[in-house]
Write an enzyme that holds these catalytic residues in place. Structure first.
Site, PDB file in Angstrom:
ATOM      1  CE  LYS A  23      -2.973   2.530   3.357  1.00 56.43           C
ATOM      2  NZ  LYS A  23      -1.920   3.325   4.013  1.00 56.43           N
ATOM      3  CG  ASN A  24       2.637   2.619   3.692  1.00 59.16           C
ATOM      4  OD1 ASN A  24       1.481   3.224   3.398  1.00 59.16           O
ATOM      5  ND2 ASN A  24       2.858   2.137   4.597  1.00 59.16           N
ATOM      6  CB  CYS A 117      -5.104   6.059  10.542  1.00 55.78           C
ATOM      7  SG  CYS A 117      -5.719   4.504   9.683  1.00 55.78           S
ATOM      8  NE  ARG A 122      -1.031  10.138  10.987  1.00 53.46           N
ATOM      9  CZ  ARG A 122      -0.660   8.926  10.551  1.00 53.46           C
ATOM     10  NH1 ARG A 122       0.548   8.698   9.699  1.00 53.46           N
ATOM     11  NH2 ARG A 122      -1.260   7.924  10.601  1.00 53.46           N
ATOM     12  CG  ASP A 309       2.084   0.572  10.066  1.00 53.32           C
ATOM     13  OD1 ASP A 309       1.121   0.957  10.745  1.00 53.32           O
ATOM     14  OD2 ASP A 309       2.422   0.869   8.928  1.00 53.32           O
ATOM     15  NE  ARG A 425      -7.696   4.331   5.268  1.00 52.66           N
ATOM     16  CZ  ARG A 425      -6.479   4.292   6.086  1.00 52.66           C
ATOM     17  NH1 ARG A 425      -6.602   3.762   7.374  1.00 52.66           N
ATOM     18  NH2 ARG A 425      -5.426   5.177   5.736  1.00 52.66           N
TER      19      ARG A 425
END
Length: 444
Positions: A23-24, A117, A122, A309, A425
């Site tokens: 995903k990243n 999220c 952030r 994560d 997601r």
């Protein structure tokens, strides 16, 4: 009941899982494709909702996305806007990285405060400071929720910039800006994740001149990028950890195709300490239960440390280990949203505040108030082994949601995990993958 998974747990998970694309990486290379003046082709892009949301966003500003079997094509030639609408921008945090292609094309950009999220503060201010070093002036309008950026002099110029603290997304934004800037850029204290290296490989394959030496990245800007062949992205190591924990915590045995030891070295080292079984195979990695698990003490940290994560699935695993384990979260605030939910299944997890001499140096997030910070908990203790039973749980974020789903597979009896939209997601048809290794799971 909608937006939920129903799981009948208590069974070992055995079999084979094909890992999906990361995903990243997928999100970042898709945005980087807007730096080109021609269509760009990718392979191994995961079919997940965050990617779908990004496609909708890109099409809203004029790009065209085509999915043809295993190949995804991003055609930026129809781009016509430098502004992201509030609805699209609020759904996905990576929208902030559109500053790079918009500034390159239009010399300006208007992007709302990003979504994603909600797992702590952030450091958007670090990216604002970064863009300023490239000559991009950014102002935030509190009345609209938008960041407005303009390029001084109309030309991106190379720069030397050192991040005060490592930032994955900030490093990737710096790479995209510098790849098309005039002159040389030196990025210091750059983040070290392999997902960033995959972005670098894609850009270099297309004519960029990017060299990394540890935490320093040297970039000589080029005028044009040229697409030569479809780029296949790496597999998702975060998802590999989720499925590996599923095997070990249920006393099962799973081969994860696409998993690579070099992307999981810190996890594998800790797994050795815990007594978990793993071995490299020709097309992936096998994870298996080989005996009682041992308690561990973990502190999350930026790459090459133990990823934040990974801490939610690791907590699941430690509920089945002998002794008292601890997890100290240093990358984000508010990353323990799953704890109260897991305790509903019979887990014995308690919060604590680790003793830290210099919080501002250790923690990767910005501490706004020392007094307020003292009231927060950045650590948990997990007592094990505990017998987990069924229950109803609600998902707070992507990785926590997947971890709770694994917890439901461990627990005896029926569990309900509410919040499939969060899990979707970042996981491609997770219920199908888990069912393929023996889980009794259905989507409502």
């Amino acid at each position: 009941m909608e937006n939920a998974f129903i799981v009948q747990g208590g069974k070992p998970l055995n079999g084979t899982i094909q890992l999906e694309g990361a995903k990243n990486v997928a999100l970042k290379v898709t945005i980087a494709a807007l730096l080109f003046d021609e269509p760009v082709h990718f392979k191994n892009i995961p079919d997940i909702s965050d990617i779908k949301e990004l496609y909708h966003l890109l099409e809203s500003v004029g790009a065209h996305v085509k999915e043809n079997g295993e190949t995804v094509t991003i055609d930026p030639t129809g781009l016509h806007s430098h502004e992201v609408d509030l609805l699209h921008g609020s759904k996905i945090r990576v929208s902030f990285m559109l500053f790079a292609p918009f500034i390159k094309r239009y010399g300006k950009a208007r992007i709302p405060n990003p979504g994603g999220c909600r797992i702590g503060a952030r450091p958007i201010d670090r990216m604002i400071d970064l863009m300023n070093a490239f000559g991009v002036k950014t102002e935030y309008d509190h009345s609209t929720g938008y960041y407005d950026a303009t390029l001084d002099g109309g030309v991106l110029k190379g720069t030397e910039y050192a991040f005060a603290k490592k930032t994955h997304t900030g490093t990737e934004l710096a790479i995209m800006l510098a790849a098309m800037a005039k002159g040389e850029t030196v990025i210091k204290n750059a983040a070290l994740e392999p997902e960033i290296d995959d972005l670098i490989s894609f850009l270099n394959q297309s004519g960029a001149q990017i060299k990394r030496s540890g935490g320093e990245i040297n970039i000589l800007g080029v005028e044009h990028l040229s697409h030569k062949a479809p780029f296949s992205i790496m597999c998702d190591r975060n998802n590999a950890v989720t499925y590996a924990v599923g095997a070990l915590a249920t006393r099962g045995d799973i081969l994860i195709k696409g998993a690579k030891p070099k992307h999981l070295s810190t996890f594998l080292s800790l797994l050795d300490d815990a007594g978990g079984g793993h071995e490299e195979q020709e097309n992936g990695m096998r994870f298996f239960y080989k005996g009682p698990l041992h308690a561990t003490d973990v502190t999350t940290a930026p790459e090459p440390g133990f990823m934040n994560d990974w801490q939610a699935p690791w907590a699941i695993l430690m509920t089945q280990a002998e002794g008292i384990s601890s997890i100290h979260e240093t990358v984000f605030e508010n990353r323990f949203g799953y704890v109260s939910e897991l305790n509903k299944l019979g887990a014995h997890i308690e919060y604590f505040q680790p003793s830290v001499d210099d919080p501002n140096s250790l923690y990767q997030f910005d501490i706004q108030s020392k007094e307020a910070f003292k009231q927060k908990f950045q650590g948990i203790r997990i007592h094990g082994p505990t017998h987990l039973h069924g229950g109803v749980m609600s998902v707070s974020d992507l990785r926590a949601g997947a971890a709770l789903l694994i917890g439901a597979c461990v627990a005896e009896g029926e569990s309900v995990v509410i919040g499939t939209d969060q899990i979707d997601r970042g996981y491609e048809y997770i219920e199908h993958r888990l069912a393929a290794v023996g889980a009794s799971i259905r989507r409502m």
